[in-house]
Design a protein around this motif. Structure first.
Motif, short mmCIF file in Angstrom:
data_model
loop_
_atom_site.label_atom_id
_atom_site.label_comp_id
_atom_site.label_asym_id
_atom_site.label_seq_id
_atom_site.Cartn_x
_atom_site.Cartn_y
_atom_site.Cartn_z
N GLU A 1 -26.55 -28.66 -18.47
CA GLU A 1 -25.18 -29.15 -18.39
C GLU A 1 -24.26 -28.42 -19.35
N GLN A 2 -24.77 -28.10 -20.54
CA GLN A 2 -23.93 -27.46 -21.53
C GLN A 2 -23.42 -26.11 -21.05
N ARG A 3 -24.29 -25.34 -20.42
CA ARG A 3 -23.88 -24.02 -19.93
C ARG A 3 -22.90 -24.14 -18.77
N LEU A 4 -23.12 -25.10 -17.89
CA LEU A 4 -22.19 -25.30 -16.77
C LEU A 4 -20.84 -25.80 -17.26
N ASP A 5 -20.85 -26.66 -18.26
CA ASP A 5 -19.59 -27.11 -18.86
C ASP A 5 -18.80 -25.93 -19.42
N LEU A 6 -19.50 -25.01 -20.06
CA LEU A 6 -18.85 -23.85 -20.65
C LEU A 6 -18.28 -22.94 -19.56
N LEU A 7 -19.02 -22.77 -18.47
CA LEU A 7 -18.51 -21.96 -17.36
C LEU A 7 -17.25 -22.58 -16.79
N GLN B 1 -11.03 -32.53 -19.92
CA GLN B 1 -11.75 -33.78 -19.94
C GLN B 1 -12.63 -33.96 -18.72
N HIS B 2 -12.28 -33.26 -17.63
CA HIS B 2 -13.10 -33.36 -16.42
C HIS B 2 -14.47 -32.70 -16.65
N ARG B 3 -14.45 -31.63 -17.45
CA ARG B 3 -15.65 -30.83 -17.64
C ARG B 3 -16.26 -30.50 -16.28
N ALA B 4 -17.52 -30.15 -16.25
CA ALA B 4 -18.13 -29.80 -14.97
C ALA B 4 -18.60 -31.03 -14.21
N SER B 5 -18.99 -32.08 -14.95
CA SER B 5 -19.50 -33.34 -14.39
C SER B 5 -20.34 -33.09 -13.13
N ARG B 6 -19.82 -33.48 -11.96
CA ARG B 6 -20.60 -33.33 -10.73
C ARG B 6 -20.28 -32.04 -10.00
N GLY B 7 -19.49 -31.17 -10.60
CA GLY B 7 -19.00 -29.99 -9.89
C GLY B 7 -20.09 -29.01 -9.51
N LYS B 8 -19.78 -28.20 -8.51
CA LYS B 8 -20.71 -27.20 -7.97
C LYS B 8 -20.15 -25.81 -8.23
N PHE B 9 -21.03 -24.87 -8.45
CA PHE B 9 -20.65 -23.47 -8.68
C PHE B 9 -21.36 -22.58 -7.68
N MET B 10 -20.62 -21.64 -7.10
CA MET B 10 -21.20 -20.60 -6.26
C MET B 10 -20.81 -19.25 -6.85
N PRO C 1 -9.08 -32.81 -5.12
CA PRO C 1 -10.39 -32.26 -5.53
C PRO C 1 -10.20 -30.89 -6.19
N ILE C 2 -10.80 -30.70 -7.34
CA ILE C 2 -10.59 -29.48 -8.10
C ILE C 2 -11.36 -28.33 -7.47
N ARG C 3 -10.67 -27.23 -7.25
CA ARG C 3 -11.30 -26.00 -6.77
C ARG C 3 -10.72 -24.83 -7.55
N MET C 4 -11.57 -23.88 -7.88
CA MET C 4 -11.12 -22.65 -8.53
C MET C 4 -11.97 -21.51 -8.00
N LEU D 1 -24.41 -34.19 -3.27
CA LEU D 1 -25.72 -34.32 -3.89
C LEU D 1 -25.66 -33.73 -5.29
N VAL D 2 -26.47 -34.26 -6.19
CA VAL D 2 -26.46 -33.79 -7.57
C VAL D 2 -26.93 -32.34 -7.66
N GLU D 3 -28.00 -32.02 -6.97
CA GLU D 3 -28.56 -30.67 -7.01
C GLU D 3 -28.43 -30.00 -5.64
N PRO D 4 -28.33 -28.69 -5.61
CA PRO D 4 -28.25 -27.78 -6.76
C PRO D 4 -26.83 -27.72 -7.31
N ARG D 5 -26.72 -27.43 -8.60
CA ARG D 5 -25.41 -27.33 -9.25
C ARG D 5 -24.84 -25.92 -9.17
N ILE D 6 -25.72 -24.92 -9.13
CA ILE D 6 -25.24 -23.54 -9.11
C ILE D 6 -26.11 -22.71 -8.17
N VAL D 7 -25.45 -21.94 -7.32
CA VAL D 7 -26.15 -21.04 -6.40
C VAL D 7 -25.51 -19.66 -6.46
N THR D 8 -26.29 -18.67 -6.11
CA THR D 8 -25.73 -17.33 -5.92
C THR D 8 -25.67 -17.04 -4.43
#
Length: 279
Positions: free
Chosen positions: A111-117, A168-177, A205-208, A227-234
């Motif tokens: 979570e810490q790394r995803l929050d930083l991203l 304050q939103h941080r990454a929480s449930r967000g997804k990264f591609m 809904p936040i998108r960037m 769904l909670v997982e996966p949080r990050i995909v390539t």
């Protein structure tokens, strides 16, 4: 919030930090900047994408004197970009080295790394000239009589508030591609696709979608339910995907786009010299 950095009037503040723009330097040691009119300038990371006093707040008048800078709010993301890029490159490399090379691959992360991203991507969106333009237009709806200097200070104050709020939103449930091309390159500009609006009471809904390097772009979304997982995909970006990402940059940019080795074709919407979508 109380900053630790001293206020310096006229100090250059980068909306595209050197720690990130250095990844766009080509073999000849420069970054190419392309204007909407087709003019090309050659820049160094230190000389690209800055605004004088852009993160300063200066209100001086009867009974009030506020002189502060919130430039240090961006110290953490700016110092973190090199490490994040290295990590994302490792995910992309692991994907590309797979024998059958599927289109998408899920990865594990803390979570810490995803929050930083998320924080780093948000810092680029909020500092951009496009976001400043959104703030400026909002202020104009209620106040058309301010001077240019007053507008700049009001924009800065709103920028600081918006950044602090969305952090304050941080990454929480967000997804990264993470998009990585096998050929071609992404571009960067003074705007990018996002759904973040200053001081909005009802946030969509936040998108960037942000290109971090010529070979790494990241799409973030905080959906209403997922769904909670996966949080990050390539995902491997083919020519069509690269074109969509780069066209989005030109839609949201107004004055300049930047590239490393492959000059993008100038689109009609970029030539309109407006931050078009969402402004």
């Amino acid at each position: 919030w109380m900053g630790n950095r001293p206020f310096r009037r006229g100090e250059d503040h980068h909306w595209w930090p050197e720690s990130l723009s250095k990844f766009w330097v080509d073999d000849e040691g420069g970054i190419s900047r392309l204007s909407a009119q087709g003019e090309i300038a050659r820049l160094t990371p230190s000389g690209a994408a800055n605004i004088s006093g852009g993160h300063n707040i200066e209100f001086v008048g009867e009974g009030i004197s506020i002189l502060e800078t919130f430039e240090d709010l961006f110290d953490r993301p700016d110092s973190s970009f090199p490490g994040l890029v290295k990590w994302l490159e490792s995910l992309a490399d692991a994907h590309l080295e797979m024998e059958r090379r599927p289109l998408c691959v899920a990865h594990s992360s803390d979570e810490q790394r995803l929050d930083l991203l998320y924080e780093c991507m948000l810092s680029l969106v909020v500092r951009s000239p496009m976001f400043r333009s959104r703030i400026h237009r909002g202020i104009e709806r209620f106040n058309r009589w301010s001077t240019k200097k007053q507008y700049k200070q009001l924009v800065a104050a709103n920028l600081k508030q918006s950044y602090s709020e969305f952090l304050q939103h941080r990454a929480s449930r967000g997804k990264f591609m993470v998009l990585t091309p096998t050929g071609g390159e992404f571009i960067f500009g003074d705007g990018c696709y996002n759904t973040i609006y200053p001081n909005s009471q009802l946030h969509p809904p936040i998108r960037m979608l942000v290109a971090l390097t010529p070979v790494l772009a990241v799409l973030y979304e905080l959906p209403m339910a997922c769904l909670v997982e996966p949080r990050i995909v390539t995902r491997i970006a083919n020519e069509r995907v690269i074109g969509v990402v780069n066209d989005a940059v030109q839609v949201y940019s107004r004055d300049y786009v930047f590239y490393r080795g492959i000059r993008p074709p100038i689109r009609d919407f970029f030539q309109q010299r407006e931050h078009l979508a969402g402004c």
